[in-house]
Design a protein around this motif. Structure first.
Motif, PDB file in Angstrom:
ATOM      1  N   THR A   1       6.694  -7.024  -2.272  1.00  0.00           N
ATOM      2  CA  THR A   1       6.869  -6.482  -3.619  1.00  0.00           C
ATOM      3  C   THR A   1       8.336  -6.222  -3.926  1.00  0.00           C
ATOM      4  O   THR A   1       8.833  -6.551  -5.012  1.00  0.00           O
ATOM      5  CB  THR A   1       6.040  -5.189  -3.803  1.00  0.00           C
TER       6      THR A   1
ATOM      7  N   ALA B   1       6.211   1.499   1.969  1.00  0.00           N
ATOM      8  CA  ALA B   1       5.189   2.209   1.184  1.00  0.00           C
ATOM      9  C   ALA B   1       5.793   2.792  -0.089  1.00  0.00           C
ATOM     10  O   ALA B   1       5.573   3.941  -0.449  1.00  0.00           O
ATOM     11  CB  ALA B   1       4.495   3.293   2.015  1.00  0.00           C
ATOM     12  N   SER B   2       6.583   1.967  -0.749  1.00  0.00           N
ATOM     13  CA  SER B   2       7.191   2.355  -2.027  1.00  0.00           C
ATOM     14  C   SER B   2       7.028   1.252  -3.059  1.00  0.00           C
ATOM     15  O   SER B   2       7.801   1.168  -3.990  1.00  0.00           O
ATOM     16  CB  SER B   2       8.696   2.590  -1.824  1.00  0.00           C
ATOM     17  N   CYS B   3       6.011   0.429  -2.870  1.00  0.00           N
ATOM     18  CA  CYS B   3       5.899  -0.774  -3.693  1.00  0.00           C
ATOM     19  C   CYS B   3       5.704  -0.443  -5.172  1.00  0.00           C
ATOM     20  O   CYS B   3       6.087  -1.222  -6.041  1.00  0.00           O
ATOM     21  CB  CYS B   3       4.742  -1.652  -3.220  1.00  0.00           C
ATOM     22  N   GLY B   4       5.119   0.719  -5.459  1.00  0.00           N
ATOM     23  CA  GLY B   4       4.894   1.101  -6.860  1.00  0.00           C
ATOM     24  C   GLY B   4       6.196   1.423  -7.567  1.00  0.00           C
ATOM     25  O   GLY B   4       6.245   1.483  -8.799  1.00  0.00           O
TER      26      GLY B   4
ATOM     27  N   THR C   1       0.839  -1.200   0.000  1.00  0.00           N
ATOM     28  CA  THR C   1       0.000   0.000   0.000  1.00  0.00           C
ATOM     29  C   THR C   1       0.874   1.250   0.000  1.00  0.00           C
ATOM     30  O   THR C   1       1.784   1.359   0.833  1.00  0.00           O
ATOM     31  CB  THR C   1      -0.892   0.007   1.256  1.00  0.00           C
ATOM     32  N   PHE C   2       0.609   2.181  -0.914  1.00  0.00           N
ATOM     33  CA  PHE C   2       1.458   3.372  -0.983  1.00  0.00           C
ATOM     34  C   PHE C   2       0.688   4.577  -1.486  1.00  0.00           C
ATOM     35  O   PHE C   2       1.209   5.464  -2.116  1.00  0.00           O
ATOM     36  CB  PHE C   2       2.691   3.098  -1.869  1.00  0.00           C
TER      37      PHE C   2
ATOM     38  N   PRO D   1       3.166  -0.309 -12.548  1.00  0.00           N
ATOM     39  CA  PRO D   1       2.742  -0.235 -11.150  1.00  0.00           C
ATOM     40  C   PRO D   1       2.416   1.202 -10.789  1.00  0.00           C
ATOM     41  O   PRO D   1       2.889   2.135 -11.436  1.00  0.00           O
ATOM     42  CB  PRO D   1       3.973  -0.719 -10.380  1.00  0.00           C
ATOM     43  N   GLY D   2       1.595   1.388  -9.782  1.00  0.00           N
ATOM     44  CA  GLY D   2       1.269   2.753  -9.373  1.00  0.00           C
ATOM     45  C   GLY D   2      -0.080   2.808  -8.697  1.00  0.00           C
ATOM     46  O   GLY D   2      -0.745   1.781  -8.491  1.00  0.00           O
TER      47      GLY D   2
ATOM     48  N   ARG E   1      13.137   2.241  -7.282  1.00  0.00           N
ATOM     49  CA  ARG E   1      13.566   1.486  -8.480  1.00  0.00           C
ATOM     50  C   ARG E   1      15.091   1.359  -8.480  1.00  0.00           C
ATOM     51  O   ARG E   1      15.756   1.660  -9.460  1.00  0.00           O
ATOM     52  CB  ARG E   1      13.106   2.194  -9.760  1.00  0.00           C
TER      53      ARG E   1
ATOM     54  N   ARG F   1       0.845   7.876   1.182  1.00  0.00           N
ATOM     55  CA  ARG F   1       2.094   8.618   1.013  1.00  0.00           C
ATOM     56  C   ARG F   1       1.956   9.584  -0.167  1.00  0.00           C
ATOM     57  O   ARG F   1       2.336  10.751  -0.085  1.00  0.00           O
ATOM     58  CB  ARG F   1       3.233   7.628   0.754  1.00  0.00           C
TER      59      ARG F   1
ATOM     60  N   VAL G   1      -1.177  -0.583  -7.042  1.00  0.00           N
ATOM     61  CA  VAL G   1      -0.870  -1.825  -7.749  1.00  0.00           C
ATOM     62  C   VAL G   1       0.642  -1.972  -7.853  1.00  0.00           C
ATOM     63  O   VAL G   1       1.338  -1.044  -8.278  1.00  0.00           O
ATOM     64  CB  VAL G   1      -1.509  -1.832  -9.155  1.00  0.00           C
ATOM     65  N   SER G   2       1.138  -3.137  -7.424  1.00  0.00           N
ATOM     66  CA  SER G   2       2.583  -3.339  -7.469  1.00  0.00           C
ATOM     67  C   SER G   2       2.899  -4.779  -7.812  1.00  0.00           C
ATOM     68  O   SER G   2       2.010  -5.621  -7.903  1.00  0.00           O
ATOM     69  CB  SER G   2       3.214  -2.975  -6.116  1.00  0.00           C
TER      70      SER G   2
END
Ligand SMILES: Cc1cc2nc3c(=O)[nH]c(=O)nc-3n(C[C@H](O)[C@H](O)[C@H](O)COP(=O)(O)O)c2cc1C
Ligand code: SF4
Ligand code: SF4
Ligand code: SF4
Lengths: 428, 539, 163
Positions: free
Chosen positions: C84, C123-126, A91-92, A252-253, C140, A95, A245-246
């Motif tokens: 992730t 909280a940086s999974c994206g 979850t991000f 992702p985003g 990344r 942030r 979404v990751s």
């Protein structure tokens, strides 16, 4: 599929930085005067109830109903605490909301405070959000500068102070009573309920805890009306939702969508599908505490009820996508390691159970599994669920049960073969 | 008042009572670790889960208030499975060293495991290794591997002495009870954590490995003699061939006096009872030579000396300084002997300033009192004070130094030490007869013609009256040394030598006499004084 | 041990809260930044400042991953190893860091410059895999970008906001 973005309207505008001037230039802080001048607190609570807004922090509890629990005639101070602990793996979105559109949250926070009669509110940020907390501090100073905070806000006679409070690294401080303990300067150990925070929360006073995204919706509901909000998405899961979404997806985003969206649309249409021509193996739809789903569930809509019916949950909106190179035993090891590390340790079943789960899964992943382990795991999960002070224990058990339910064979292969079949080949 | 059913038994209790308390009323003990009635409720161990009809989840009995019509099961299959699971989780990291554990035989983890636990362990994981023998303070040693993190000890230090020495450090399964570096667990009540700890994690340095709990053959109810609070205690005595030994003192619950607690001084200060230096045999000193002497001879000589003094100078030449360390029964007999038989008005017990009314105060707002003797209130209630024209302690000393006082009895007090700035040696040296009773040699016994060994509180049968006025029984836990008599026995024989009859000296008999007399204890009989004592104004 | 300037800041901080104990965690962040880690002396100072028992403060400090009760390096690198980030190469990054620095996760370089710590989801999974250096996110991350970051760190050219 055309969907009007609400929470992330401006964040994609090039060079938009979310300062107060920009926010106001795009129509921000219009709900605030409307709420303070035209609406009584009771009207606001009613409006939020009618809007159908449900908490975005994980439990999906109706926001207006929660506000309604605050005793009106209590002589005690009332508190609003914004939960920005965002630590649920996958979850991000919170942030992003605080770093890129802080004033939307602050406007929502002021209106919500007015609705419940709060004059001192806190934003509890997880300790790692150093930058996010700085952004919020700056935004709060801006809001004070414009008279949106402080004494006699916009001449309404309503006073409010808001402070940012940073935690120091503990997932359990996202659980609302763990958060309150932490905010009181203690170990973040969840409290027994009842009493619920609405009756006895921060400093034993009536308190509402709301997630960042939940509060960010409030200005829009005030401006555009409960009916407008309720018309977005399925009736019981109204309004927009940010899905983080990751994992194994092209793009992702964070995706802001109505909850009628299906997993398939989210993963394949919005996030661009699985890269490198691989197949989808598993998807966790609502943060790591949510039971896993598979290809067969791709057409399930992402609303609270449908996901529950599919055996999982909407949770925090964190969607973790895994391709067919992923070892589910290793996933179990990683996820159980997380809960093992994060259990606050008060309750016997959770303190000991999270550790035991992790140790057994690690053993199986490393080729040391025993035939009887799987049934022991399932029974252990049963012993951990529904029996503790907070639901972290359940959150640790449920995913593991689901991995065993959908991928039991993979566990058995590990045990029979005394090794991980993906070793050196898979995603890890 | 709500009525509910627990395991089919109906019980009516006041609203706000919790299930665990309600169950207790009908004799159902719900297993628990973190719950203790004297501490805040934290609901952490999850051992006391019960099934309540129409509640979707099991409820913890320690924090669930009763409701009218509630139907509770403490033994349903769901409850039993949950309880078995909690025990299984505890045992994952608990060492299997019951046979060498101080708690073995009286350990709730061991007991509940036998009754409710899993048959055998399903775990093959290694147990976490932790510190095994950490000395936390003067009295307490800690075994972290045995700790089940119930936090009773931590809460106790926060809530009772409010010293907060202990904390839970780290989190999850890394959690550990510990002290801040460099600190020690030495608050005045630290010993209570030994009783509170439901496992053998916190044990007594004094008691450690001395005995197995099943060696103890006798537990005697008594009262701590070390201050006027009168905490209720149990004396654990081991009987062996070479004799009896008082191994430990534990508090005994009395809500009106000490609740569940006692202080460390009261708990750990008892080795003097077994001190080889104790006086065991009476001695007589003549012409500067002290010799052991049998009671018969010694009392005859004392009686002769008394008679000589009374004949030559009248009864006013005899005085008695009693002690608030003595029991009510002893004091009553002392008063009868001196005031009624000998007819002297010189009787007192107040050798410390704290004993003058109203200056006995709480030392810390908890239990400890500033009067470090057990029975000041009893001495006052029994009128151990100068009669008409009588002298108080200071007056008796002055009279002795001026030669007006010829014979003096001093029981269980070291006068020389109590009045360092008075010419005690000179005063006592002028006496024709000085009789002193004491457990140990003192500067006062050194000056006495006759020295009688005194018994310790654990060797006496009788009662003390605490500062509240509550009369509480002490019972004999240790047999007195063969060569030592009790003071009532000696007084009785001395009376006989003087041609008088002191009457029965057993507590029942003494109380029959006390109860007849006007005063605080009128109408009270020995049997009226229950296990938790008796407050005369309440009876 | 604590500068007057910091103390003045803490005095202000405490005023924000209806109960001053609430300021404990922010104070621990601040004191840690000043002292380097939460030494027993630092803990005792905070306990005295808030009139709490030192055991109580230690108990709180030991609960949180970002509060260090043992000495740590001048710079702190957190590496997320949750799901992730692991799916996208966190363990490779960890091995790379360990090799480059010659220490294991949880350790500090002998020169006291850098500490490594595994962290749960940041909280940086994206934008996985993600790390934090001195409170600043880097996302990344690849072994190459990691080398560049380490280089900058050594040359003092990496802006941190360590608090
Ligand atoms: C273990 C655990 C972790 C949680 N973490 C968070 C979190 O990081 N952020 C959050 O908003 N809610 C979190 N929650 C949910 C909160 O307890 C609470 O329900 C939520 O903050 C309420 O806000 P909402 O009604 O606006 O969703 C967590 C719950 C649990 C049990
Ligand atoms: S369930 Fe786990 S995290 Fe929640 S209170 Fe109990 S031990 Fe703490
Ligand atoms: S030492 Fe004993 S009393 Fe203290 S937490 Fe451990 S088991 Fe409980
Ligand atoms: S408080 Fe007094 S009576 Fe109680 S244990 Fe201590 S010394 Fe004995």
């Amino acid at each position: 599929m055309a969907f009007e973005k609400i929470l992330t309207r401006y964040t994609n505008i090039p060079n938009y930085t979310g300062t107060i001037d920009e926010y106001i230039a795009h129509g921000g802080y219009q709900a605030l005067p409307k709420a303070l001048r035209e609406l009584q607190p009771a009207d606001l609570i009613e409006t939020v109830k009618r809007s159908g807004l449900r908490g975005r922090g994980g439990a999906g509890f109706p926001c207006g109903v929660k506000w309604g629990f605050i005793p009106k005639d209590s002589p005690k101070a009332k508190y609003l605490v914004c939960n920005c602990d965002e630590s649920e793996p996958g979850t991000f979105k919170d942030r992003m909301l605080i770093e890129e559109e802080p004033h939307q949250l602050i406007e929502g926070l002021i209106i919500s405070s007015y609705a419940i009669g709060c004059r001192l509110a806190f934003i509890y940020c997880r300790g790692e959000f150093v930058y996010g907390a700085q952004v919020l501090e700056r935004a709060l100073r801006e809001a004070y500068g414009r008279g949106f905070l402080g004494r006699n806000i916009l001449g309404s006679g309503f006073d409010l102070d808001v402070h940012v409070h940073r935690g120091a690294g503990a997932y359990i401080c996202g659980e609302e009573t763990g958060l309150l303990e932490s905010l009181e300067g203690k170990r973040g150990q969840p409290r027994m309920k009842p009493p619920f925070p609405a009756i006895s929360g921060l400093y034993r006073s009536p308190t509402v805890v709301n997630n960042v995204e939940t509060l960010s919706n409030i200005p829009h509901i005030v401006l555009r009306g409960a009916e407008w909000f309720a018309s977005i998405g399925p009736p019981k899961s109204a309004g927009p939702r940010l899905f983080s979404v990751s994992g194994h997806v092209e793009r992702p985003g964070n995706y802001e969508l109505p909850m009628s969206i299906t997993l398939r649309e989210l993963i394949f249409d919005h996030a661009g599908g699985i890269p490198n021509g691989r197949r989808l193996k598993a998807v966790i739809p609502g943060g790591s505490s949510a039971p896993v789903l598979t290809e067969q569930h791709l057409d399930v809509p992402m609303d609270f009820e449908s996901l529950a019916a599919a055996g999982s949950m909407g949770g925090s909106g964190g969607v973790i996508v895994m391709n067919d190179t992923v070892c589910m035993v290793r996933v179990g090891e990683i996820v159980s390691r997380f809960y093992h590390h994060e259990s606050c340790g008060q309750c016997t079943q959770c303190r000991e159970g999270t550790a035991w789960l992790h140790k057994v899964l690690r053993r199986i992943e490393h080729g040391q599994g025993r035939k009887e382990d799987l049934d022991v795991l399932l029974d252990m999960c049963d012993n951990m669920k529904g029996k503790t002070i907070c639901v972290l224990s359940d959150a640790a058990a449920m995913p593991i049960e689901s991995y065993l339910k959908h991928f039991r064979e993979e566990f058995e292969i590990h045990i029979r073969g005394r090794a991980c079949p993906f070793e050196g080949k898979g995603a890890f | 008042m709500p009525t509910l059913k627990i395991d089919g038994v109906e019980v009516t209790v006041p609203a706000q009572t919790t299930i665990i308390e309600a169950a207790e009323r009908v004799g159902i003990e719900i297993p628990r670790y973190c719950y203790h009635p004297g501490l805040s409720v934290v609901g952490q161990c999850r051992m006391c889960q019960v099934e309540v009809e129409r509640m979707p989840k099991l409820a913890i009995a320690c924090n669930t208030p009763v409701a009218d019509g509630m139907v509770v099961s403490t033994r349903s299959p769901k409850v039993e499975k949950a309880r078995r699971a909690v025990l299984e989780f505890y045992l994952l990291n608990h060492p299997l060293d019951c046979p060498i554990c101080d708690k073995g035989g009286e350990c709730p983890l061991q007991d509940y495991t036998l009754t409710y636990g899993p048959g055998e362990s399903r775990s093959v994981e290694e147990k976490i290794q932790r510190v095994k023998h950490k000395v936390l303070g003067p009295h307490i040693v800690f075994d972290a591997e045995r700790c089940i993190l119930c936090t009773r000890c931590v809460r106790f230090c926060h809530e009772m002495p409010k010293t907060g020495e202990l904390g839970v450090f780290s989190r999850g399964d890394q959690s550990e009870i510990n002290l801040f570096p460099g600190k020690v667990l030495d608050n005045a009540y630290s010993g209570n954590v030994i009783d509170l700890c439901p496992v053998g994690a916190l044990t007594s340095r004094q008691y450690r490995f001395q005995s197995r709990p099943w060696d103890l053959v006798r537990h005697t109810e008594s009262v701590c003699p070390l201050c006027s609070n009168g905490c209720n205690v149990v004396l654990d005595v081991r009987h062996r061939q070479r004799g009896e030994e008082l191994l430990r003192i534990r508090p005994r619950e009395n809500q009106a006096v000490n609740r569940w607690w006692m202080c460390d001084e009261g708990r750990f200060t008892f080795t003097s009872l077994h001190d080889p230096a104790r006086l065991r045999v009476p001695t007589w000193c003549e012409n500067g030579r002290r010799a052991e002497m049998g009671y018969d001879d010694l009392l005859l000589r004392a009686a002769r000396a008394i008679r000589r003094v009374v004949e030559a100078h009248g009864p006013e030449a005899v005085g008695c300084i009693a002690s608030s360390r003595q029991t009510n029964e002893e004091l009553f007999l002392v008063r009868r002997f001196f005031r009624e038989f000998l007819g002297t008005p010189h009787l007192d017990f107040r050798v410390r300033s704290v004993q003058f009314q109203a200056s006995d105060a709480s030392e810390d707002g908890i239990l400890r009192r500033t009067d470090k003797t057990a029975n000041t209130r009893g001495a006052r209630d029994l009128d151990i004070r100068p009669g008409p024209g009588g002298l108080d302690v200071a007056g008796m000393i002055a009279a002795a130094s001026e030669g007006r006082m010829k014979a003096l009895f001093v029981f269980e007090e070291d006068l020389v030490r109590a009045f360092p700035d008075r010419p005690l040696r000179q005063a006592l040296g002028r006496l024709d007869l000085l009789v002193a009773s004491s457990m140990f040699s003192t500067e006062t016994t050194a000056l006495a013609h006759a020295v009688l060994p005194a018994l310790g509180f654990a060797e006496k049968e009788g009662s003390f009256t605490n500062f509240q006025g509550r009369v509480q029984k002490i019972h004999r836990a240790l047999t007195p040394h063969v060569a030592s008599q009790s003071l009532p026995e000696a007084l009785r024989d001395l009376a006989v030598d003087l041609g008088r009859d002191l009457g029965g000296i057993e507590p029942e008999q003494v109380w029959a006499a006390i109860g007849e007399r006007p005063g605080a204890y009128q109408g009270i009989a020995w049997k009226d004084i229950g296990d938790l004592g008796l407050l005369p104004e309440e009876s | 041990m604590i500068s007057d300037e910091t103390k003045k800041r803490l005095d202000e901080l405490v005023k924000r809260y209806p109960e001053k104990r609430s300021a404990l965690i922010p104070i621990l962040h601040d004191v840690q930044a000043e002292v380097g880690y939460l030494s027993p002396e630092a803990i005792a100072w905070v306990a005295a400042y808030l009139t709490l028992s030192p055991a109580d403060v230690m108990s709180v400090a030991s609960f949180y991953d970002m509060l260090h009760l043992e000495p740590v390096g001048k710079h702190m690198i957190y590496v997320c190893h949750n799901l992730t980030c692991s799916l996208l190469g966190a363990e490779r990054l960890i091995r790379h860091l360990e090799n480059r620095l010659g220490i294991r996760m949880g350790e500090t370089t002998p020169d006291g410059l850098i500490s490594l710590k595994r962290m749960e989801c940041l909280a940086s999974c994206g934008t996985a895999p993600a790390i934090q250096i001195d409170g600043v996110f880097y996302e990344r991350v690849t072994p190459q970008t990691l080398d560049e970051l380490l280089e900058k760190l050594r040359n003092g050219r990496l802006q941190g906001s360590r608090t």
